[in-house]
Design an enzyme around this catalytic site. Sequence first.
Site, PDB file in Angstrom:
ATOM      1  N   TYR A   9      -3.001  -2.143  10.077  1.00  0.00           N
ATOM      2  CA  TYR A   9      -2.999  -2.321   8.625  1.00  0.00           C
ATOM      3  C   TYR A   9      -1.676  -1.874   8.012  1.00  0.00           C
ATOM      4  O   TYR A   9      -1.057  -2.610   7.227  1.00  0.00           O
ATOM      5  CB  TYR A   9      -4.154  -1.533   8.001  1.00  0.00           C
ATOM      6  CG  TYR A   9      -4.171  -1.565   6.496  1.00  0.00           C
ATOM      7  CD1 TYR A   9      -4.625  -2.690   5.817  1.00  0.00           C
ATOM      8  CD2 TYR A   9      -3.727  -0.468   5.745  1.00  0.00           C
ATOM      9  CE1 TYR A   9      -4.631  -2.731   4.424  1.00  0.00           C
ATOM     10  CE2 TYR A   9      -3.741  -0.504   4.361  1.00  0.00           C
ATOM     11  CZ  TYR A   9      -4.189  -1.633   3.707  1.00  0.00           C
ATOM     12  OH  TYR A   9      -4.194  -1.671   2.328  1.00  0.00           O
ATOM     13  N   SER A  29       0.844  -1.194   0.000  1.00  0.00           N
ATOM     14  CA  SER A  29       0.000   0.000   0.000  1.00  0.00           C
ATOM     15  C   SER A  29       0.878   1.242   0.000  1.00  0.00           C
ATOM     16  O   SER A  29       1.977   1.244   0.569  1.00  0.00           O
ATOM     17  CB  SER A  29      -0.911   0.019   1.234  1.00  0.00           C
ATOM     18  OG  SER A  29      -1.579   1.268   1.359  1.00  0.00           O
TER      19      SER A  29
END
Length: 309
Positions: free
Chosen positions: A200, A187
């Site tokens: 996350y 990400s």
Amino acid sequence: MDFMDLFFISLGFAVLFYYGVKLLLFSRMLYPEVWFPTPNSFFRFMGEWAVVTAGSDGIGKAYAFELASQGINVVILSRTKDKLDRAAKEIGETTGQKVKVIVADFTEEKHFAEIENSLKDLNIGVLVNNVGMLPSSIPCKFLETQDLEETITKVINCNVKTMVKMCRIILPGMEKRRKGVIINVSSGVVCNPPPLYTLYTASKVFVERFSCGLQAEYKDKGVIIQAVTPFGVSTPMTGHMKTNMITLSPENFVKSSLQYIRAGDKTYGSICHMVLGWLLQAIPPQVLHTESMMTRLKCHVKKTTKQRT
């Protein structure tokens, strides 16, 4: 000319050289087809099959579709059989390639022996580790996460263990054949990890670091291992955000990212995400970590989520 004059002149040349190299590297990214060309048969040369986790929709489905359109049979894995079957039918009918499905809930650990057995006879040239999950749709502090104990296990299983286990299953065959491609989807938040997404972002930093280390270990074996670190892509996990200059469709993002497959062990996958990453890296972490910034972030996500529902 005294020592100080010489020092500052040398420093000036060093700065110019540094930014000149940075500009040259950036210019290469503007023309990937020139600097990082791949023949039309590139992925077919790697092997007969591609394996894509979370391949029933979003980025995973886009990777499966694009690889199949380049002449590779695909195996797609996800937890919902109906969605897998629909995706497999669509990909197969559109591209003419074989599509296998494997049902697996990657928040659990019990599926890997079955997956390994299902894949053992396939000549796998490409692995896309795409599966991932957010602990919560609305960002929150770690201890405020709903069902925290269960969520910790699910996020680590899904975002971390699955990638490592799938590499363990498929990498030996690539090493033996001395060719293959592994794409690990991380990400863009790893460039400057924000709070409220701590679990996350930590899992995605692991994906990036693991990928870079693994590439160093196996690049001389002919295997390309790359971390792809996108920002906004309109997927079910992001609530199907409206596409724009920054938020890309899965199809456009995947087409762009595959152009950079030979650009190194990490790529943002697109020019717009690369520029965004550089801008975010310029923000001091102390700014992101203030209570007022966290409150604004949480309110912004709540507002945009409400607008989409």
